[in-house]
Write a protein that holds these residues in place. Structure first.
Motif, PDB file in Angstrom:
ATOM      1  N   ILE A 397       0.816  -1.557   0.032  1.00 57.92           N
ATOM      2  CA  ILE A 397       0.216   0.062  -0.010  1.00 57.92           C
ATOM      3  C   ILE A 397       0.907   1.375  -0.026  1.00 57.92           C
ATOM      4  O   ILE A 397       0.755   2.181  -0.805  1.00 57.92           O
ATOM      5  CB  ILE A 397      -0.956  -0.142   1.212  1.00 57.92           C
ATOM      6  CG1 ILE A 397      -2.301  -0.934   0.915  1.00 57.92           C
ATOM      7  CG2 ILE A 397      -1.392   1.285   1.629  1.00 57.92           C
ATOM      8  CD1 ILE A 397      -3.071  -1.358   2.017  1.00 57.92           C
ATOM      9  N   TYR A 398       1.931   1.321   0.915  1.00 58.20           N
ATOM     10  CA  TYR A 398       2.444   2.447   0.885  1.00 58.20           C
ATOM     11  C   TYR A 398       3.582   2.910  -0.116  1.00 58.20           C
ATOM     12  O   TYR A 398       3.713   4.161  -0.705  1.00 58.20           O
ATOM     13  CB  TYR A 398       3.223   2.772   2.381  1.00 58.20           C
ATOM     14  CG  TYR A 398       2.622   3.126   3.425  1.00 58.20           C
ATOM     15  CD1 TYR A 398       2.345   4.373   3.668  1.00 58.20           C
ATOM     16  CD2 TYR A 398       1.489   2.188   3.843  1.00 58.20           C
ATOM     17  CE1 TYR A 398       1.499   4.833   4.795  1.00 58.20           C
ATOM     18  CE2 TYR A 398       0.681   2.602   4.963  1.00 58.20           C
ATOM     19  CZ  TYR A 398       0.609   3.986   5.424  1.00 58.20           C
ATOM     20  OH  TYR A 398      -0.076   4.493   6.409  1.00 58.20           O
ATOM     21  N   ILE A 401       1.303   4.252  -2.983  1.00 61.74           N
ATOM     22  CA  ILE A 401       0.838   5.818  -2.752  1.00 61.74           C
ATOM     23  C   ILE A 401       2.191   6.598  -3.279  1.00 61.74           C
ATOM     24  O   ILE A 401       1.927   7.485  -4.125  1.00 61.74           O
ATOM     25  CB  ILE A 401       0.925   5.770  -1.259  1.00 61.74           C
ATOM     26  CG1 ILE A 401      -0.213   5.391  -0.562  1.00 61.74           C
ATOM     27  CG2 ILE A 401       0.909   7.500  -1.032  1.00 61.74           C
ATOM     28  CD1 ILE A 401      -0.332   5.558   0.950  1.00 61.74           C
ATOM     29  N   ARG A 416      -4.476   8.227  -0.531  1.00 63.59           N
ATOM     30  CA  ARG A 416      -5.221   7.200   0.402  1.00 63.59           C
ATOM     31  C   ARG A 416      -5.188   6.133  -0.579  1.00 63.59           C
ATOM     32  O   ARG A 416      -5.878   6.266  -1.485  1.00 63.59           O
ATOM     33  CB  ARG A 416      -6.301   7.537   1.188  1.00 63.59           C
ATOM     34  CG  ARG A 416      -6.983   6.617   1.593  1.00 63.59           C
ATOM     35  CD  ARG A 416      -8.385   7.297   2.482  1.00 63.59           C
ATOM     36  NE  ARG A 416      -9.217   6.319   3.377  1.00 63.59           N
ATOM     37  CZ  ARG A 416     -10.135   6.414   3.748  1.00 63.59           C
ATOM     38  NH1 ARG A 416     -10.905   7.517   3.581  1.00 63.59           N
ATOM     39  NH2 ARG A 416     -10.799   5.511   4.565  1.00 63.59           N
ATOM     40  N   THR A 655      -1.083  -2.956   7.701  1.00 64.61           N
ATOM     41  CA  THR A 655      -1.206  -3.502   6.266  1.00 64.61           C
ATOM     42  C   THR A 655      -0.742  -4.739   6.048  1.00 64.61           C
ATOM     43  O   THR A 655       0.081  -4.730   5.157  1.00 64.61           O
ATOM     44  CB  THR A 655      -0.635  -2.227   5.638  1.00 64.61           C
ATOM     45  OG1 THR A 655       0.743  -2.070   5.762  1.00 64.61           O
ATOM     46  CG2 THR A 655      -1.446  -0.865   5.682  1.00 64.61           C
ATOM     47  N   ASN A 690      -5.135  -2.299   6.009  1.00 65.97           N
ATOM     48  CA  ASN A 690      -5.147  -2.191   4.565  1.00 65.97           C
ATOM     49  C   ASN A 690      -5.857  -0.719   4.078  1.00 65.97           C
ATOM     50  O   ASN A 690      -6.461  -1.006   3.110  1.00 65.97           O
ATOM     51  CB  ASN A 690      -5.661  -3.380   4.045  1.00 65.97           C
ATOM     52  CG  ASN A 690      -4.909  -4.807   4.228  1.00 65.97           C
ATOM     53  OD1 ASN A 690      -3.477  -4.484   4.747  1.00 65.97           O
ATOM     54  ND2 ASN A 690      -5.429  -5.726   4.327  1.00 65.97           N
ATOM     55  N   ASP A 691      -5.848   0.202   4.879  1.00 64.62           N
ATOM     56  CA  ASP A 691      -6.332   1.566   4.720  1.00 64.62           C
ATOM     57  C   ASP A 691      -5.433   2.688   5.164  1.00 64.62           C
ATOM     58  O   ASP A 691      -5.163   2.766   6.291  1.00 64.62           O
ATOM     59  CB  ASP A 691      -7.657   1.681   5.261  1.00 64.62           C
ATOM     60  CG  ASP A 691      -8.365   3.099   4.886  1.00 64.62           C
ATOM     61  OD1 ASP A 691      -7.591   4.116   4.570  1.00 64.62           O
ATOM     62  OD2 ASP A 691      -9.312   3.203   5.191  1.00 64.62           O
ATOM     63  N   SER A 692      -4.642   3.164   4.224  1.00 66.50           N
ATOM     64  CA  SER A 692      -3.558   4.044   4.553  1.00 66.50           C
ATOM     65  C   SER A 692      -3.999   4.961   5.458  1.00 66.50           C
ATOM     66  O   SER A 692      -3.187   5.649   6.188  1.00 66.50           O
ATOM     67  CB  SER A 692      -2.675   4.512   3.454  1.00 66.50           C
ATOM     68  OG  SER A 692      -3.558   5.310   2.915  1.00 66.50           O
ATOM     69  N   LYS A 693      -4.995   5.461   5.436  1.00 72.15           N
ATOM     70  CA  LYS A 693      -5.853   6.473   6.338  1.00 72.15           C
ATOM     71  C   LYS A 693      -5.540   6.074   7.680  1.00 72.15           C
ATOM     72  O   LYS A 693      -5.560   6.906   8.676  1.00 72.15           O
ATOM     73  CB  LYS A 693      -7.068   7.006   6.034  1.00 72.15           C
ATOM     74  CG  LYS A 693      -7.622   8.270   6.826  1.00 72.15           C
ATOM     75  CD  LYS A 693      -8.898   8.590   6.420  1.00 72.15           C
ATOM     76  CE  LYS A 693      -9.687   9.583   7.158  1.00 72.15           C
ATOM     77  NZ  LYS A 693     -10.979  10.026   6.717  1.00 72.15           N
ATOM     78  N   ASP A 697       2.231   1.525   8.032  1.00 74.83           N
ATOM     79  CA  ASP A 697       3.137   0.782   7.171  1.00 74.83           C
ATOM     80  C   ASP A 697       3.605  -0.602   7.451  1.00 74.83           C
ATOM     81  O   ASP A 697       4.660  -0.398   8.265  1.00 74.83           O
ATOM     82  CB  ASP A 697       4.032   1.739   6.274  1.00 74.83           C
ATOM     83  CG  ASP A 697       4.744   1.043   5.082  1.00 74.83           C
ATOM     84  OD1 ASP A 697       4.291  -0.209   4.863  1.00 74.83           O
ATOM     85  OD2 ASP A 697       5.776   1.597   4.618  1.00 74.83           O
TER      86      ASP A 697
END
Length: 947
Positions: A397-398, A401, A416, A655, A690-693, A697
């Motif tokens: 995820i990161y 981004i 996000r 995540t 699994n939601d960067s908000k 990480d």
């Protein structure tokens, strides 16, 4: 357009609706009615994820046109079989027998199995397998065995032979959960068909969302773009915008990371919307955004290009030729390399000259497609929180981004990423290309929300694949079969783009002849670009290419010496004190124990093969050693947070991206074990993932790292929270007591691999190094039958003995084993993405069906607790897709004397070998690959020009 009003009895109730009888499929209508448990994967009727029961018969509804469906027909979908509050025994069994991994195919399997048990309430295992074969139910995750286990368990309940509680996982009163087959938290939604994957989310988005499709000209593998014609497309009904590279505000590229000092690439070559050139068949020249997906597709067909063909180099060997033009301006076609020098190193040629026994050859492994049943669907919008939000199949995820920020020009802190429920990726989800394209479309369409989707054939053309390998190698042994030295020159075809390619060179440099004691080695692993599908991460990343050569040579040496191949391996496995190919210890040495465990299985298989061998159906047994590293290396990190909530529950934030391997249950069991001093139970844990908000990480779901790294970090965060909760008298504070005392209730911890003093990167001049703290080990045994009339090979039995440390969830580990080995069997026999037209769907690309995978499937775990993980665990996934294919290849040779040097071992190749043998022809190992420069000259150059 002429519409039809229809009524069908769906799940027991009459439902009236309006459809287009010529265009609509039954699957489309059912999904439009909100019954999205019917999944559409391939869209061409070959995967079975859309299975439903029409008038008592299982059908694949994605190709069933409404004009062929009779009025008042009866339909049964997954929603009519059971609901979360009223589960059917099949759904309970799938949850409790490890039959649910990514879960995308699960509704189709359950519907199909329901029809079977209505027709035959007491099937044998083979009858279950025959049923799924006939009805074309395909699973890419499980290897099928646990699915058959689930059907057999449910059938017992339905026959009244046991109670439904008898097939559920029993939870211990002592709350010792670690190692148990706990049910995955996401499994309930998946077996009921209420888990919303990407296409389901798109279908349920609000009005006003734009539907985006790609324009892939598919006219050339390599060409100069003279002009992109969008005028006709822009006039089509419902079109909002036709987006080209000119509309992109950012770099229109992903981030570029240079991993190796010997990397000649200086910039990212993965251009998202083609600018001046087409680099491979799947390149995208435009995106079309419209009010409906149909309008977008109709308009996309109107976009054309004028182009000038350029020379096409469709494999490494063509691209590496001295007269080949540069595919990318900033670097030569052969653009990175990693040497391996051990022991005598540059003097190994002299050892070969003196060695009593030498075998050598050239070996090829294929461009293997991942082939998840779910393709790729991405949503992008500006959220009410001010973030550019992308929903996708992220497995990093990161990093994604960063890719989106680079491609679009939006600051990373305003991006996000949310991982959708994911129908597997097996590695390709690590690349941020489609995620970035969706974000580009959102921005180009005046910040309108978009849903970006593609057909399965578009997905196959666009997505990355396992990089093919071309390897020249040789092996020297003494009269006792002990390894003296090895040499190899391995070329990896990384396709059109360079992302991760220099990182890939480390894997053959580490896993050639793993886990043997090799005192002397001289090796070179190179990577080149070509005009074919780009190389990307795939389970086992880089190791299958190595084992294709080294495990062939081990069998060839055994044959030359007249030594049993099992015995030759026994003599050469590394033992305490022996160093790996990179001149460091193996950390653990479970090799003898693994082989001692495997030996009775091997002896039994050999005896069985001899007894059942016939001239028409030759039987053989093959073995291979494999294994893989754990974590991404010296720069790896993992961050998690654990919070005590007001209601007394504990919230875990991470995540651990679930690609089907069980990131949810893995995180749950790590958290339960870390918080064990508090006496927590399963119901005490809440996962937010699994939601960067909201989540820190935790790193990628790759390199068999998450369980190992998450376990270490969960223990750190849990200890911080427990210490804060502990009163002077040893009892624990409640949430309200902590708040009253001003004590924080949430603790975030980070574990850093760089803190491990034992780790160091591979030396770019010699390959000496120790980048990762742990390994997994696996030995493979395949039993095959070769039809001498047709050349077709069938794997009739398979056994794997592994050591992945202390097991966190036995069903999850077994699922990774069965699934990985099913990929290995496909890799050995059928899987390929070479012909971009023939191999554009899962059937054409050779995905194994259930009868291609044996039911005589045995996984045996040797457990060596790992000292560096607080729970004794290691990784679990990638060892199972490292060398398993070579057990099959070696078994073919054992059965009929035909050695396959270039995968896959398709029937025509085996038959050609049999025909040659019947004519008395001697088949010599090929020695043929030119990889860009003379091997010895290149090694001498590296020696004299260190970096």
């Amino acid at each position: 357009m002429k519409l039809r009003k229809m009524t069908l009895n769906i799940n027991g109730a009459d439902r009236m609706f309006i459809c287009d009888p010529e265009k609509d499929s039954l699957a489309a209508v059912i999904r439009r009615l909100g019954l999205t448990g019917t999944k559409v994967g391939c869209g061409t009727g070959v995967c079975g994820s859309c299975s439903m029961i029409l008038n008592g018969k299982v059908i694949r509804s994605c190709t069933k046109k409404m004009k062929t469906v009779e009025e008042y027909s009866t339909i049964l979908t997954i929603e009519g079989i059971g609901t979360p509050n009223h589960l059917h025994p099949l759904q309970v069994a799938f949850m409790n027998r490890g039959a649910v991994q990514c879960g995308f195919c699960s509704p189709g399997f359950i519907v199909s199995a329901y029809a079977l048990l209505q027709e035959n309430p007491d099937p044998t295992r083979e009858e279950v397998r025959d049923w799924f074969q006939k009805n074309r139910n395909i699973c890419r995750c499980t290897g099928y065995k646990q699915i058959v286990d689930a059907v057999m368990a449910a059938a017992k309940v339905m026959r009244g032979e046991c109670d439904i509680e008898d097939i559920k996982v029993k939870l211990p009163e002592n709350k010792e959960y670690y190692g148990l087959p706990l049910v995955r938290p996401a499994a309930l939604a998946k077996v009921c068909g209420v888990c919303d994957y990407g296409d389901d989310i798109e279908l349920k988005m609000p009005d006003g969302v734009l539907h985006v499709v790609m324009v892939q000209p598919k006219v050339a593998h390599h060409a100069k773009i003279l002009k992109i014609h969008t005028e006709e497309a822009e006039k089509m009904p419902g079109v909002y915008k036709v987006i080209t590279h000119k509309d992109v505000k950012g770099s229109n590229r992903l981030n570029f990371f240079q991993f190796s000092p010997r990397c000649l690439a200086t910039e990212q070559t993965h251009i998202l919307l083609a600018e001046e050139k087409i680099f491979n068949y799947g390149d995208i020249v435009a995106l079309v955004a419209a009010d409906t997906k149909d309008h977008a597709r109709e308009a996309a067909a109107k976009v054309t290009i004028d182009f000038e063909p350029l020379p096409e180099y469709l494999n490494y060997l063509e691209a590496a030729m001295p007269d080949a033009m540069r595919i990318h301006d900033d670097h030569p076609n052969v653009w990175s390399e990693q040497p391996t020098v051990k022991g005598a190193g540059h003097d190994t040629p002299e050892l070969f000259d003196k060695a009593p026994h030498v075998v050598e050859g050239s070996f090829y492994s294929t461009r293997e497609p991942h082939m998840p049943i779910e393709g790729d669907t991405v949503q992008a919008y500006w959220g009410d929180d001010g973030f550019l939000t992308v929903h996708c199949k992220a497995m990093c995820i990161y990093a994604n981004i960063g890719d989106i920020a680079e491609a679009t020009g939006v600051p990373a802190e305003k991006v996000r990423v949310v991982q959708n429920p994911t129908g597997a990726t097996f590695g390709w989800g690590i690349a941020g290309a489609t995620y970035s394209l969706a974000a580009i479309a959102c921005l180009a369409c005046d910040d309108m929300p978009v849903a970006f989707s593609m057909t399965y054939s578009e997905f196959m053309a666009f997505s990355g694949k396992r990089a093919p390998s071309y390897t020249n190698a040789r092996l020297a042994c003494d009269n006792d079969g002990k390894i003296i030295a090895t040499e190899w020159d391995c070329g990896l075809d990384h396709g059109a783009y360079n992302e991760l390619g220099d990182d890939l060179t480390w894997r053959p440099a580490r896993f050639m002849f793993f886990p043997y004691h090799v005192p002397n080695a001289l090796g070179l692993t190179r990577v080149a670009c070509s005009n074919h599908a780009y190389g990307t991460a795939y389970r086992g990343y880089g190791s299958p290419q190595a084992y294709t050569a080294s495990e062939s040579l081990m069998d060839m040496m055994a044959e030359k010496l007249g030594i049993d191949p099992f015995e030759l391996r026994w003599r050469n496995i590394a033992r305490p004190g022996d160093l790996n190919i990179n001149s460091f210890p193996f950390v653990d040495y479970p090799m003898e124990k693994i082989m001692e465990t495997m030996k009775p299985y091997y002896e039994k298989a050999v005896a069985k093969a001899k007894a059942e061998d016939t001239p028409q159906k030759r039987r053989g047994v093959g073995i291979a050693w494999g294994g893989y590293n754990v974590t991404e290396g010296t720069a790896d990190q993992c961050t998690v947070a654990i919070e005590l909530r007001e209601d007394g529950k504990f919230v875990k934030y991470d995540t651990w991206q679930d690609q089907g391997q069980g990131g949810d249950v893995g995180s749950l069991q790590n958290t339960l074990e870390a918080l064990k001093p508090l006496g927590v139970s399963i119901d005490d844990i809440v996962l937010i993932q699994n939601d960067s908000k909201h989540c820190p990480d935790s790193g990628s779901t790759a390199s068999s790292r998450q369980h190992y790294m998450n376990g270490k970090t969960s223990k750190m965060a849990a200890d911080m929270l427990i210490n804060a909760m502990t009163k002077p008298d040893g009892t624990f504070r409640t949430y309200s007591e902590m708040v009253a005392e001003g004590i924080p209730t949430k603790y975030e911890a980070q574990y850093l691999n760089p803190s491990d003093p034992d780790l160091c990167d591979l030396d770019p001049n010699t390959g000496v190094g120790n980048p990762t703290p742990d390994y997994t080990y696996a030995m493979f045994l395949a039993e095959v039958e070769v039809n001498t009339t047709t050349g077709k090979t069938t794997v009739i039995g398979y056994t794997c003995v592994d050591d992945v440390g202390v097991i966190g969830n036995i069903d999850s580990v077994n699922g990774q084993a069965y699934g990985g080995l099913s990929h290995c069997i496909g890799f050995a026999l059928s899987e390929n993405y070479d012909d971009v037209k023939k191999h554009n769907n899962i059937l054409g690309a050779g995905i194994p069906a259930i009868k291609d995978i044996p039911d005589d499937f045995n996984i045996v775990h040797v457990v060596t607790p790992r000292a560096k993980n607080p729970f004794g665990s290691s990784g679990a996934s990638e060892a199972f897709q490292s060398a398993g294919h070579m057990a099959v290849i070696n078994a073919i040779n054992n059965a009929c004397g035909v050695r396959i040097y270039e995968l896959p071992a398709s029937p025509d190749k085996v038959k050609a070998g049999l025909d040659a043998i019947s004519k008395g022809e001697k088949i010599e190992p090929p020695k043929k690959y030119f990889l860009g420069s003379d091997f010895y000259e290149e090694m001498e150059y590296i020696k004299n020009n260190p970096v």
